[in-house]
Scaffold this active site. Structure first.
Site, PDB file in Angstrom:
ATOM      1  N   ASP A 111      12.253 -34.188  -8.326  1.00  0.00           N
ATOM      2  CA  ASP A 111      11.614 -34.950  -9.392  1.00  0.00           C
ATOM      3  C   ASP A 111      10.245 -35.395  -8.893  1.00  0.00           C
ATOM      4  O   ASP A 111      10.133 -36.210  -7.978  1.00  0.00           O
ATOM      5  CB  ASP A 111      12.485 -36.168  -9.717  1.00  0.00           C
ATOM      6  CG  ASP A 111      12.014 -36.912 -10.950  1.00  0.00           C
ATOM      7  OD1 ASP A 111      10.847 -36.732 -11.332  1.00  0.00           O
ATOM      8  OD2 ASP A 111      12.820 -37.673 -11.521  1.00  0.00           O
ATOM      9  N   SER A 162      -6.417 -30.874 -19.187  1.00  0.00           N
ATOM     10  CA  SER A 162      -6.581 -30.486 -20.582  1.00  0.00           C
ATOM     11  C   SER A 162      -7.916 -30.998 -21.093  1.00  0.00           C
ATOM     12  O   SER A 162      -8.439 -31.995 -20.588  1.00  0.00           O
ATOM     13  CB  SER A 162      -5.444 -31.051 -21.434  1.00  0.00           C
ATOM     14  OG  SER A 162      -5.703 -30.841 -22.805  1.00  0.00           O
ATOM     15  N   TYR A 201      -1.349 -39.175 -24.115  1.00  0.00           N
ATOM     16  CA  TYR A 201      -1.555 -37.959 -23.321  1.00  0.00           C
ATOM     17  C   TYR A 201      -3.005 -37.869 -22.875  1.00  0.00           C
ATOM     18  O   TYR A 201      -3.289 -37.587 -21.707  1.00  0.00           O
ATOM     19  CB  TYR A 201      -1.171 -36.740 -24.147  1.00  0.00           C
ATOM     20  CG  TYR A 201      -1.442 -35.429 -23.451  1.00  0.00           C
ATOM     21  CD1 TYR A 201      -0.531 -34.910 -22.547  1.00  0.00           C
ATOM     22  CD2 TYR A 201      -2.616 -34.727 -23.693  1.00  0.00           C
ATOM     23  CE1 TYR A 201      -0.779 -33.712 -21.902  1.00  0.00           C
ATOM     24  CE2 TYR A 201      -2.868 -33.529 -23.052  1.00  0.00           C
ATOM     25  CZ  TYR A 201      -1.953 -33.029 -22.156  1.00  0.00           C
ATOM     26  OH  TYR A 201      -2.209 -31.842 -21.516  1.00  0.00           O
ATOM     27  N   SER A 202      -3.941 -38.122 -23.790  1.00  0.00           N
ATOM     28  CA  SER A 202      -5.358 -38.059 -23.446  1.00  0.00           C
ATOM     29  C   SER A 202      -5.714 -39.086 -22.379  1.00  0.00           C
ATOM     30  O   SER A 202      -6.470 -38.799 -21.443  1.00  0.00           O
ATOM     31  CB  SER A 202      -6.214 -38.286 -24.689  1.00  0.00           C
ATOM     32  OG  SER A 202      -6.008 -37.280 -25.651  1.00  0.00           O
ATOM     33  N   ALA A 203      -5.166 -40.290 -22.509  1.00  0.00           N
ATOM     34  CA  ALA A 203      -5.433 -41.339 -21.535  1.00  0.00           C
ATOM     35  C   ALA A 203      -4.919 -40.942 -20.155  1.00  0.00           C
ATOM     36  O   ALA A 203      -5.594 -41.150 -19.140  1.00  0.00           O
ATOM     37  CB  ALA A 203      -4.792 -42.649 -21.982  1.00  0.00           C
ATOM     38  N   ALA A 204      -3.726 -40.369 -20.111  1.00  0.00           N
ATOM     39  CA  ALA A 204      -3.147 -39.961 -18.829  1.00  0.00           C
ATOM     40  C   ALA A 204      -3.967 -38.848 -18.190  1.00  0.00           C
ATOM     41  O   ALA A 204      -4.221 -38.859 -16.977  1.00  0.00           O
ATOM     42  CB  ALA A 204      -1.705 -39.512 -19.030  1.00  0.00           C
ATOM     43  N   LYS A 205      -4.395 -37.869 -18.993  1.00  0.00           N
ATOM     44  CA  LYS A 205      -5.184 -36.765 -18.453  1.00  0.00           C
ATOM     45  C   LYS A 205      -6.575 -37.225 -18.027  1.00  0.00           C
ATOM     46  O   LYS A 205      -7.132 -36.714 -17.048  1.00  0.00           O
ATOM     47  CB  LYS A 205      -5.296 -35.641 -19.484  1.00  0.00           C
ATOM     48  CG  LYS A 205      -3.983 -34.891 -19.708  1.00  0.00           C
ATOM     49  CD  LYS A 205      -3.508 -34.223 -18.438  1.00  0.00           C
ATOM     50  CE  LYS A 205      -2.232 -33.422 -18.668  1.00  0.00           C
ATOM     51  NZ  LYS A 205      -1.737 -32.767 -17.436  1.00  0.00           N
TER      52      LYS A 205
END
Length: 377
Positions: A107, A186, A199-203
């Site tokens: 993991d 991405s 998702y955008s914030a994490a990337k």
């Protein structure tokens, strides 16, 4: 005085920058092209007998990257949570040309697990040359309509910490071999698009982490950041799952074509770019033009997307991508793939446990992953 200087620069800097870029662009493009040609023919790294650790290797982009390294004769360490699926990928990689393959069920959002599979790789092969982080999890819901916030930290854990922890553990060994880190990012890390807020914030956090790390390492370890574009038509199709009055669906990331092209092509570009030492791999390159609009005319970009998305219809939380029926039955997993295509539906009838705020905030792995299963193939 400072305020006056800033006022003048606000007026002068943007147009002056545009003019300089207009004149410098042809020369910079020629230099970049020449460097790419030179690296392709004279500076490409020979991966024969090199050791490559690939996270999220059981499916999608991670699986295809494993095959590309196998064609180059590399020794592979395949890491994911689904051991049975890793066996299938391992067998095919050996048939393609990998010298040796070991598989480890692990993991990536658990530091102890990351330390264990990197240690196992070093103990077996004696080195690590490339670390390829492909674990990624996306979503297709509107933030304001989410009813279960317990998925929020899980998204950040996979997309950010699932890359940082393997990097942290592998870095000393990569420095010994002047190795390379490959990152599955991405275009959403700087191009804001609806239904992808978390998702955008994490990337964005992920890319900025590696951009900073690139300077800190001072070329002791190379970093290749791979990004690909968005498929608007794919985001508006698919099945829906009703959950507490909201439509939400998670789907495991599978072999969904990146930007309409085959996933194999993107994987081939990533591995070729990593072996050339490219700092970036982009698929396709023309998405960069949107960056100019965002910097200099953000309103134009906003108006454009508002116009393009106005025909999308009513809001649907989780309008995901179509996948095969077998994958829709899978539980939420960590295996990587093209960003944004969420994992299979856990359909939270009861809310999953929240992650504690203080480290370590990562829940224990399922029983079958409580310990590593490593096998030479």
């Amino acid at each position: 005085m400072v305020d006056l200087l800033n006022s003048v620069m606000n007026l002068v800097a943007p147009p002056a920058t545009m003019v300089v870029m207009a004149f410098a662009w042809p020369l910079l493009s020629f230099i970049s092209f020449s460097e790419r040609v030179y690296n392709s023919y004279f500076a490409t790294e020979n991966m024969e007998d090199k050791v490559v650790v690939i996270t999220g290797a059981s499916s999608a982009i991670g699986e295809q990257i494993a095959y590309e390294y196998a064609k180059r004769g590399a020794n592979l360490v395949l890491v994911a949570r689904r051991e049975q699926r890793l066996r299938v990928v391992s067998d095919k990689a050996k048939q393609i040309g990998a010298n040796h393959v070991i598989i480890i069920a692990a993991d990536v959002i658990k530091e102890d697990d990351c330390r264990r599979f990197i240690t196992q790789a070093v103990n077996y092969y004696g080195r690590v040359d490339h670390l390829v982080n492909t674990a990624s999890l996306g979503h297709t819901f509107y933030f304001e309509e989410v009813s279960d916030t317990t998925v929020f930290p899980h998204l950040m854990d996979i997309n950010f910490w699932g890359n940082v922890y393997p990097t942290y553990v592998a870095l000393p060994y990569l420095q010994q071999t002047n190795g390379r880190i490959v990152v599955n990012a991405s275009v959403e890390n700087w191009l804001p698009l609806p239904r992808m807020s978390l998702y955008s914030a994490a990337k964005a956090a992920l890319v900025n982490f590696y951009e900073t790390l690139r300077f800190e390492l001072n070329e002791d370890v190379g970093i290749t950041i791979a990004t690909h574009g968005w498929i608007g038509s794919e985001m508006t199709r698919g099945k829906f799952m009703l959950e507490e009055g909201a439509e939400m669906q998670w789907k495991e990331e599978r072999e969904v074509p990146a930007n309409g092209g085959p996933l194999e092509e993107f994987a081939k570009m990533i591995v070729a770019g990593a072996c050339r030492g490219d700092p970036y791999v982009k698929f396709p390159n023309w998405y960069d033009v949107f960056l100019l609009y965002r910097v200099f005319t953000p309103n134009v970009l906003r108006w454009t997307f508002k116009l393009l998305l106005s025909t999308e219809g009513s809001r649907r939380v989780g309008a995901g991508l179509p996948v095969d029926e077998s994958s829709s039955q899978m539980k939420l997993m960590l295996e990587g793939g093209p960003p944004r295509f969420p994992a299979s539906p856990p359909h939270y009838a009861a809310s999953p446990p929240r992650y504690p705020a203080s480290p370590p905030r990562y829940p224990a792995s399922p029983p079958r992953f409580a310990q590593f299963n490593i096998q030479e193939l």
